[in-house]
Design a protein around this motif. Structure first.
Motif, PDB file in Angstrom:
ATOM      1  N   GLY A 167      22.516  54.456  55.629  1.00 44.12           N
ATOM      2  CA  GLY A 167      23.025  53.438  54.718  1.00 44.12           C
ATOM      3  C   GLY A 167      24.441  52.995  55.041  1.00 44.12           C
ATOM      4  O   GLY A 167      25.177  52.557  54.158  1.00 44.12           O
ATOM      5  N   ILE A 168      24.822  53.081  56.300  1.00 44.53           N
ATOM      6  CA  ILE A 168      26.171  52.728  56.731  1.00 44.53           C
ATOM      7  C   ILE A 168      26.449  51.251  56.470  1.00 44.53           C
ATOM      8  O   ILE A 168      27.450  50.890  55.841  1.00 44.53           O
ATOM      9  CB  ILE A 168      26.373  53.042  58.238  1.00 44.53           C
ATOM     10  N   LEU A 169      25.576  50.391  56.946  1.00 48.31           N
ATOM     11  CA  LEU A 169      25.792  48.958  56.815  1.00 48.31           C
ATOM     12  C   LEU A 169      25.702  48.508  55.357  1.00 48.31           C
ATOM     13  O   LEU A 169      26.512  47.691  54.903  1.00 48.31           O
ATOM     14  CB  LEU A 169      24.802  48.181  57.682  1.00 48.31           C
ATOM     15  N   SER A 170      24.752  49.060  54.625  1.00 47.38           N
ATOM     16  CA  SER A 170      24.625  48.663  53.221  1.00 47.38           C
ATOM     17  C   SER A 170      25.816  49.142  52.400  1.00 47.38           C
ATOM     18  O   SER A 170      26.272  48.450  51.489  1.00 47.38           O
ATOM     19  CB  SER A 170      23.303  49.140  52.615  1.00 47.38           C
ATOM     20  N   ALA A 171      26.372  50.306  52.726  1.00 48.15           N
ATOM     21  CA  ALA A 171      27.566  50.794  52.023  1.00 48.15           C
ATOM     22  C   ALA A 171      28.723  49.822  52.228  1.00 48.15           C
ATOM     23  O   ALA A 171      29.429  49.463  51.271  1.00 48.15           O
ATOM     24  CB  ALA A 171      27.940  52.190  52.511  1.00 48.15           C
ATOM     25  N   GLY A 172      28.906  49.389  53.457  1.00 48.71           N
ATOM     26  CA  GLY A 172      29.978  48.437  53.736  1.00 48.71           C
ATOM     27  C   GLY A 172      29.763  47.104  53.052  1.00 48.71           C
ATOM     28  O   GLY A 172      30.702  46.509  52.518  1.00 48.71           O
ATOM     29  N   LYS A 173      28.530  46.652  53.055  1.00 47.33           N
ATOM     30  CA  LYS A 173      28.200  45.380  52.416  1.00 47.33           C
ATOM     31  C   LYS A 173      28.464  45.442  50.912  1.00 47.33           C
ATOM     32  O   LYS A 173      29.032  44.512  50.326  1.00 47.33           O
ATOM     33  CB  LYS A 173      26.733  45.047  52.690  1.00 47.33           C
ATOM     34  N   LEU A 174      28.065  46.544  50.283  1.00 49.29           N
ATOM     35  CA  LEU A 174      28.298  46.709  48.843  1.00 49.29           C
ATOM     36  C   LEU A 174      29.789  46.735  48.518  1.00 49.29           C
ATOM     37  O   LEU A 174      30.233  46.110  47.550  1.00 49.29           O
ATOM     38  CB  LEU A 174      27.633  47.995  48.339  1.00 49.29           C
ATOM     39  N   LEU A 175      30.550  47.446  49.315  1.00 53.91           N
ATOM     40  CA  LEU A 175      31.986  47.540  49.091  1.00 53.91           C
ATOM     41  C   LEU A 175      32.648  46.168  49.241  1.00 53.91           C
ATOM     42  O   LEU A 175      33.466  45.766  48.412  1.00 53.91           O
ATOM     43  CB  LEU A 175      32.592  48.549  50.070  1.00 53.91           C
ATOM     44  N   ALA A 176      32.285  45.442  50.287  1.00 54.36           N
ATOM     45  CA  ALA A 176      32.844  44.108  50.503  1.00 54.36           C
ATOM     46  C   ALA A 176      32.457  43.169  49.364  1.00 54.36           C
ATOM     47  O   ALA A 176      33.282  42.390  48.883  1.00 54.36           O
ATOM     48  CB  ALA A 176      32.377  43.549  51.847  1.00 54.36           C
ATOM     49  N   TYR A 177      31.219  43.253  48.911  1.00 52.48           N
ATOM     50  CA  TYR A 177      30.756  42.382  47.823  1.00 52.48           C
ATOM     51  C   TYR A 177      31.525  42.681  46.537  1.00 52.48           C
ATOM     52  O   TYR A 177      31.912  41.774  45.811  1.00 52.48           O
ATOM     53  CB  TYR A 177      29.254  42.548  47.613  1.00 52.48           C
ATOM     54  N   ALA A 178      31.768  43.960  46.278  1.00 50.21           N
ATOM     55  CA  ALA A 178      32.546  44.342  45.089  1.00 50.21           C
ATOM     56  C   ALA A 178      33.949  43.753  45.161  1.00 50.21           C
ATOM     57  O   ALA A 178      34.481  43.246  44.168  1.00 50.21           O
ATOM     58  CB  ALA A 178      32.597  45.865  44.953  1.00 50.21           C
ATOM     59  N   LYS A 203      34.948  50.532  39.611  1.00 48.82           N
ATOM     60  CA  LYS A 203      33.550  50.992  39.529  1.00 48.82           C
ATOM     61  C   LYS A 203      32.660  49.894  38.949  1.00 48.82           C
ATOM     62  O   LYS A 203      31.526  49.719  39.382  1.00 48.82           O
ATOM     63  CB  LYS A 203      33.450  52.264  38.681  1.00 48.82           C
ATOM     64  N   GLU A 204      33.184  49.154  37.981  1.00 50.92           N
ATOM     65  CA  GLU A 204      32.402  48.083  37.348  1.00 50.92           C
ATOM     66  C   GLU A 204      32.051  46.991  38.353  1.00 50.92           C
ATOM     67  O   GLU A 204      30.958  46.421  38.308  1.00 50.92           O
ATOM     68  CB  GLU A 204      33.178  47.487  36.168  1.00 50.92           C
ATOM     69  N   SER A 205      32.964  46.713  39.242  1.00 54.28           N
ATOM     70  CA  SER A 205      32.702  45.709  40.286  1.00 54.28           C
ATOM     71  C   SER A 205      31.636  46.215  41.250  1.00 54.28           C
ATOM     72  O   SER A 205      30.797  45.447  41.721  1.00 54.28           O
ATOM     73  CB  SER A 205      33.981  45.390  41.056  1.00 54.28           C
ATOM     74  N   PHE A 206      31.686  47.511  41.532  1.00 54.73           N
ATOM     75  CA  PHE A 206      30.676  48.087  42.418  1.00 54.73           C
ATOM     76  C   PHE A 206      29.295  47.993  41.775  1.00 54.73           C
ATOM     77  O   PHE A 206      28.309  47.652  42.443  1.00 54.73           O
ATOM     78  CB  PHE A 206      31.022  49.541  42.759  1.00 54.73           C
ATOM     79  N   GLU A 207      29.215  48.265  40.484  1.00 53.10           N
ATOM     80  CA  GLU A 207      27.932  48.159  39.783  1.00 53.10           C
ATOM     81  C   GLU A 207      27.425  46.717  39.815  1.00 53.10           C
ATOM     82  O   GLU A 207      26.235  46.470  40.043  1.00 53.10           O
ATOM     83  CB  GLU A 207      28.057  48.655  38.344  1.00 53.10           C
ATOM     84  N   ALA A 208      28.324  45.763  39.614  1.00 49.57           N
ATOM     85  CA  ALA A 208      27.934  44.357  39.682  1.00 49.57           C
ATOM     86  C   ALA A 208      27.457  44.002  41.089  1.00 49.57           C
ATOM     87  O   ALA A 208      26.502  43.230  41.255  1.00 49.57           O
ATOM     88  CB  ALA A 208      29.100  43.470  39.259  1.00 49.57           C
ATOM     89  N   ALA A 209      28.097  44.580  42.116  1.00 44.20           N
ATOM     90  CA  ALA A 209      27.673  44.344  43.496  1.00 44.20           C
ATOM     91  C   ALA A 209      26.269  44.894  43.734  1.00 44.20           C
ATOM     92  O   ALA A 209      25.450  44.259  44.397  1.00 44.20           O
ATOM     93  CB  ALA A 209      28.671  44.965  44.470  1.00 44.20           C
ATOM     94  N   LEU A 210      25.994  46.077  43.187  1.00 43.54           N
ATOM     95  CA  LEU A 210      24.641  46.645  43.313  1.00 43.54           C
ATOM     96  C   LEU A 210      23.604  45.674  42.751  1.00 43.54           C
ATOM     97  O   LEU A 210      22.547  45.460  43.353  1.00 43.54           O
ATOM     98  CB  LEU A 210      24.539  47.979  42.565  1.00 43.54           C
ATOM     99  N   LYS A 211      23.913  45.068  41.607  1.00 43.52           N
ATOM    100  CA  LYS A 211      22.969  44.138  40.967  1.00 43.52           C
ATOM    101  C   LYS A 211      22.755  42.889  41.799  1.00 43.52           C
ATOM    102  O   LYS A 211      21.677  42.298  41.771  1.00 43.52           O
ATOM    103  CB  LYS A 211      23.467  43.777  39.570  1.00 43.52           C
ATOM    104  N   LYS A 212      23.776  42.479  42.548  1.00 39.91           N
ATOM    105  CA  LYS A 212      23.669  41.275  43.368  1.00 39.91           C
ATOM    106  C   LYS A 212      23.051  41.548  44.739  1.00 39.91           C
ATOM    107  O   LYS A 212      22.312  40.729  45.261  1.00 39.91           O
ATOM    108  CB  LYS A 212      25.054  40.650  43.573  1.00 39.91           C
ATOM    109  N   VAL A 213      23.365  42.700  45.321  1.00 43.19           N
ATOM    110  CA  VAL A 213      22.953  42.982  46.699  1.00 43.19           C
ATOM    111  C   VAL A 213      21.564  43.613  46.777  1.00 43.19           C
ATOM    112  O   VAL A 213      20.774  43.267  47.650  1.00 43.19           O
ATOM    113  CB  VAL A 213      24.002  43.876  47.404  1.00 43.19           C
ATOM    114  N   LEU A 214      21.277  44.545  45.865  1.00 42.05           N
ATOM    115  CA  LEU A 214      19.966  45.201  45.905  1.00 42.05           C
ATOM    116  C   LEU A 214      18.863  44.234  45.494  1.00 42.05           C
ATOM    117  O   LEU A 214      19.042  43.445  44.559  1.00 42.05           O
ATOM    118  CB  LEU A 214      19.936  46.400  44.957  1.00 42.05           C
TER     119      LEU A 214
END
Length: 177
Positions: free
Chosen positions: A15-26, A145-156
């Motif tokens: 999950g290397i690439l997805s971790a980076g994508k989620l962080l950038a999206y947040a 953390k809230e931004s990360f959760e919002a990123a999960l909702k957008k990216v997943l």
């Protein structure tokens, strides 16, 4: 100005690439300037994978990171490959479940997180990357953390949204470690 120049590295399937994508999206959701540059071998799983993420309050000149101020190494070869590039005073976080070695350098901040072990205890090994990101967020505060959760909702994909509560538990577990 606050800027994170991060390399996340490991092998395919972690999950290397997805971790980076989620962080950038947040970061993007917080109105920050971001870049995400993936790099991976031709193999689907087990090959090398890394990505460079820049999150900044100011415009980003280049997505290429020669000397990161932070490194997440999910396996031993990644620590060996990228450790020397981290700037003096930078941060190195390893998945200590898989990386027995510690950085050879003493001029960086080092944190070993037993991410795979923690993810196993949670019942899903795929949470290891999220646990590590939780530690990064706890140490740097680069995104909320809230931004990360919002990123999960957008990216997943929507069919995986049922996993978000557990993903957030993994993030908090790493954050609070």
């Amino acid at each position: 100005m606050k800027q994170l120049d991060l390399i996340i590295a490991g092998f395919g399937g972690q999950g290397i690439l997805s971790a980076g994508k989620l962080l950038a999206y947040a970061g993007m959701l917080e109105g920050k300037h971001v870049s995400w540059l993936p790099s991976y071998g031709p193999e689907m799983r087990g090959g090398t994978a890394n990505c460079s993420i820049v999150i900044s309050d100011d415009p980003i000149g280049s997505p290429i990171i020669d000397y990161p101020n932070a490194l997440i190494a999910m396996n031993g070869p990644s620590l060996e490959k990228f450790e020397k590039r981290v700037i003096k005073g930078g941060l190195i976080i390893t998945n200590s479940s898989l990386v027995e070695a510690k950085p050879q350098r003493t001029d960086v901040d080092f944190i070993g997180v037993p991410a795979t072990e923690m993810a196993s205890d949670m019942g899903n090994l795929t949470y290891a990357n999220i646990i590590i990101l939780g530690k990064l967020l706890g140490k740097t505060g680069i995104v909320k953390k809230e931004s990360f959760e919002a990123a999960l909702k957008k990216v997943l994909p929507e069919k995986k949204h049922f996993m978000i509560p557990e993903e957030m538990k993994a993030l908090v577990a790493g954050h609070d470690l």
